[in-house]
Design an enzyme around this catalytic site. Structure first.
Site, mmCIF file in Angstrom:
data_model
loop_
_atom_site.group_PDB
_atom_site.id
_atom_site.type_symbol
_atom_site.label_atom_id
_atom_site.label_comp_id
_atom_site.label_asym_id
_atom_site.label_seq_id
_atom_site.Cartn_x
_atom_site.Cartn_y
_atom_site.Cartn_z
ATOM 1 N N HIS A 1 21.862 16.026 37.308
ATOM 2 C CA HIS A 1 21.066 16.185 38.537
ATOM 3 C C HIS A 1 19.704 15.557 38.244
ATOM 4 O O HIS A 1 19.208 15.662 37.115
ATOM 5 C CB HIS A 1 20.772 17.644 38.863
ATOM 6 C CG HIS A 1 21.947 18.510 39.143
ATOM 7 N ND1 HIS A 1 22.641 19.149 38.162
ATOM 8 C CD2 HIS A 1 22.513 18.895 40.312
ATOM 9 C CE1 HIS A 1 23.601 19.878 38.710
ATOM 10 N NE2 HIS A 1 23.551 19.746 40.011
ATOM 11 N N ASP B 1 17.420 17.940 36.435
ATOM 12 C CA ASP B 1 17.746 18.319 35.045
ATOM 13 C C ASP B 1 16.988 17.416 34.090
ATOM 14 O O ASP B 1 16.614 17.812 33.003
ATOM 15 C CB ASP B 1 19.226 18.057 34.677
ATOM 16 C CG ASP B 1 20.208 18.667 35.624
ATOM 17 O OD1 ASP B 1 19.879 19.683 36.225
ATOM 18 O OD2 ASP B 1 21.325 18.099 35.735
ATOM 19 N N GLU C 1 31.882 17.897 46.789
ATOM 20 C CA GLU C 1 32.458 18.906 45.888
ATOM 21 C C GLU C 1 32.581 20.246 46.612
ATOM 22 O O GLU C 1 31.573 20.875 46.936
ATOM 23 C CB GLU C 1 31.559 19.056 44.653
ATOM 24 C CG GLU C 1 32.074 20.103 43.681
ATOM 25 C CD GLU C 1 31.189 20.248 42.443
ATOM 26 O OE1 GLU C 1 30.614 19.252 41.976
ATOM 27 O OE2 GLU C 1 31.069 21.387 41.963
ATOM 28 N N ASP D 1 31.151 32.387 39.824
ATOM 29 C CA ASP D 1 31.334 31.061 39.243
ATOM 30 C C ASP D 1 30.984 31.101 37.754
ATOM 31 O O ASP D 1 29.878 30.788 37.364
ATOM 32 C CB ASP D 1 30.370 30.141 40.010
ATOM 33 C CG ASP D 1 30.663 28.684 39.826
ATOM 34 O OD1 ASP D 1 31.771 28.350 39.373
ATOM 35 O OD2 ASP D 1 29.775 27.869 40.150
ATOM 36 N N ASP E 1 32.096 29.321 35.276
ATOM 37 C CA ASP E 1 32.008 28.009 34.614
ATOM 38 C C ASP E 1 32.413 28.050 33.143
ATOM 39 O O ASP E 1 31.696 27.533 32.271
ATOM 40 C CB ASP E 1 30.574 27.438 34.710
ATOM 41 C CG ASP E 1 30.262 26.861 36.079
ATOM 42 O OD1 ASP E 1 31.185 26.721 36.902
ATOM 43 O OD2 ASP E 1 29.087 26.540 36.329
ATOM 44 N N ASP F 1 31.895 20.670 33.572
ATOM 45 C CA ASP F 1 30.880 21.463 34.262
ATOM 46 C C ASP F 1 31.100 22.895 33.786
ATOM 47 O O ASP F 1 31.593 23.752 34.520
ATOM 48 C CB ASP F 1 31.043 21.332 35.784
ATOM 49 C CG ASP F 1 29.849 21.921 36.517
ATOM 50 O OD1 ASP F 1 28.979 22.511 35.848
ATOM 51 O OD2 ASP F 1 29.790 21.814 37.757
HETATM 52 C C1 XLS Z 1 27.647 24.399 41.138
HETATM 53 C C2 XLS Z 1 28.174 23.054 41.130
HETATM 54 C C3 XLS Z 1 27.195 21.961 40.698
HETATM 55 C C4 XLS Z 1 27.702 20.592 41.070
HETATM 56 C C5 XLS Z 1 26.659 19.527 40.973
HETATM 57 O O1 XLS Z 1 28.369 25.372 41.255
HETATM 58 O O2 XLS Z 1 29.322 23.054 40.331
HETATM 59 O O3 XLS Z 1 26.921 22.052 39.345
HETATM 60 O O4 XLS Z 1 28.800 20.201 40.304
HETATM 61 O O5 XLS Z 1 25.565 19.813 41.772
HETATM 62 CA CA CA Z 2 30.741 25.963 39.140
HETATM 63 CA CA CA Z 3 30.631 21.371 39.709
#
Ligand code: XLS
Ligand code: CA
Ligand code: CA
Length: 436
Positions: free
Chosen positions: A101, A104, A232, A307, A309, A339
């Site tokens: 991003h 970032d 996305e 989420d 991740d 991610d």
């Molecule tokens: C957040 C998203 C983000 C996107 C990019 O949940 O996964 O990280 O992939 O902005």
């Molecule tokens: Ca995510």
């Molecule tokens: Ca993502």
């Protein structure tokens, strides 16, 4: 600058017998599978936001991640240092791609002009490192969700000035992505949704979102950026209802607003499960219409409804994902972007390596298993057989639009009750297990 991971060398492939946790057991980048190197099948990317910027804080506690190279300041020097550490990391793991991003990379300034200046300064270092280490940008994106100005959304904000600000920010992010040779650009609707319909004009917000994306398409053309645009999907978090809730909703939106030709989808595994789907479901919906562009490789947690991740280490899931990727003929502009973040408890720098090795090995196995299943052919054959009533007789007449209700009623009067055959789910699940 001395190395940040001085005690870690280049991670090598040592094969399944190796007991070294800092070696690949299954990912052999150069191994050719079905005519293509593993690295080109998988196209792994690291996410800058998780690798360099995630402190591993959670809503109940502060960050735990040890980042000795990071002085915690918002200075440009600190931002430059991070870039160098990131490329050392990519190099040691043989990760060919990365994603970021805008925010970032470089600190947000007190005005857009200052933010852009900061970004340009860091992009300069990034570009040098990228060339030196021969790495590629899978996709770039803009952070339109952290700053308080985006409290009501960005392209879907009730405030037209916020829409304008977001447009200016995305314009710059696309330019930077273009400058770095990005193969794609992702739109994740961070706060594009609502908390309550009582204060929301949904129709107007969606019209604005479409307008925003059309402007982005126009800008892309104007500057000659040929990378792929992705949407996305994610159903919730941060807001209660996000507009891009799943693959089907995104495709419907893109078609309704005449945007489908300009976008593919970037499907994230954890987002699909948050939407109440399996990741295979969303990948299939996207792939069915030629819109599966890229994958955010991670997973959720059955016990937590958010989420999480997590790193994708479930071989059953990576196998199912690779079955779909192989059957669509592989990635073109997209790839597998981790991610994913370490658990808060895995706070040492070396855990960044363990985590990525785990994800890469799990996908390497998924790839090999999926290839073996396809080569064996029994799964495909079963699928073909299951629909064989459509290949001739009344089925083929229906598919070729040669009959209507009247003919089908006559046909049914003349024929007995249909005879069904078992779906054999458990037999097929066991077939998959044969290859795992
Ligand atoms: C957040 C998203 C983000 C996107 C990019 O949940 O996964 O990280 O992939 O902005
Ligand atoms: Ca995510
Ligand atoms: Ca993502």
């Amino acid at each position: 600058m001395s190395q940040a991971f001085a005690e870690i060398g280049k991670i090598a492939y040592e094969g399944p017998e190796s007991k070294d946790p800092l070696a690949f057991k299954h990912y052999d980048a150069e191994e050719v599978i079905d005519g293509k190197k593993m690295r080109d099948h998988l196209r792994f990317a690291a996410a800058y936001w998780h690798t360099m910027r995630n402190s591993l804080s959670d809503p109940f506690g502060m960050g735990t991640a040890q980042m000795p190279w990071d002085d915690g300041s918002e200075s440009l020097d600190n931002a430059r240092r991070r870039v160098k550490v990131f490329f050392e990391f990519l190099e040691k793991l043989d990760l060919e791609y990365f994603c970021f991003h805008d925010r970032d990379l470089a600190p947000e300034g007190s005005s857009l002009a200052e933010s852009n200046k900061n970004l340009d300064a860091i992009v300069k270092t990034l570009k040098e490192e990228q060339m030196r280490r021969e790495k590629k940008l899978l996709w770039g994106t803009a952070n339109l969700f952290t700053h308080p100005r985006y409290v009501h959304g960005a392209a879907t904000s009730c405030n037209a000035n916020v829409f304008a600000f977001a447009a200016a920010q995305v314009k710059k992010a696309i330019e930077v992505t273009h400058e770095l040779g990005g193969q794609g650009y992702t739109f994740w609707g961070g706060r594009e949704g609502y908390s309550t319909l009582l204060n929301t004009n949904m129709k107007r917000e969606l019209d604005h979102l479409a307008k925003f994306l059309h402007m982005a398409v126009d800008w892309k053309k104007q500057i000659g950026f040929t990378g792929q645009f992705y949407i996305e999907p994610k159903p919730k978090e941060p807001v209660a209802h996000q507009y891009d809730s799943d693959a089907a909703a995104c495709l419907n939106f893109l078609r309704e607003y005449d945007l489908r030709d300009h976008f593919k989808l970037n499907i994230e595994a954890n987002h699909a499960t948050l939407a109440g789907h399996t990741v295979e479901h969303d990948l299939t919906v996207a792939s069915n219409t030629g819109a599966l562009g890229s994958i955010d490789a991670n997973r959720g947690n059955l016990f937590l409804g958010w989420d999480t991740d997590q790193f994708p280490t479930d071989i059953y899931q990576t196998t199912q994902i690779m079955l779909i990727v192989l059957s669509m003929g592989g990635f073109s502009t997209g790839g597998l972007n981790f991610d994913a973040k370490r658990r808060r408890e895995s706070f040492e720098p070396i855990d960044l390596f363990y985590a990525h090795i785990a994800g890469m090995d799990a996908f390497a196995r998924g790839l090999k298993i999926a290839h073996a299943i396809r080569k064996n052919g029994r799964l495909d054959e079963h699928l073909k057989q299951r629909y064989s009533s459509w290949d001739s007789g009344i089925g083929s007449l229906i598919e070729s639009n040669e009959v209507g209700f009247e003919e089908l009623a006559t046909y049914t009067y003349e024929n007995d009750e249909p005879v069904n055959v078992s779906a054999r789910q458990e037999m097929l699940e066991n077939l998959i297990n044969e290859f795992i």
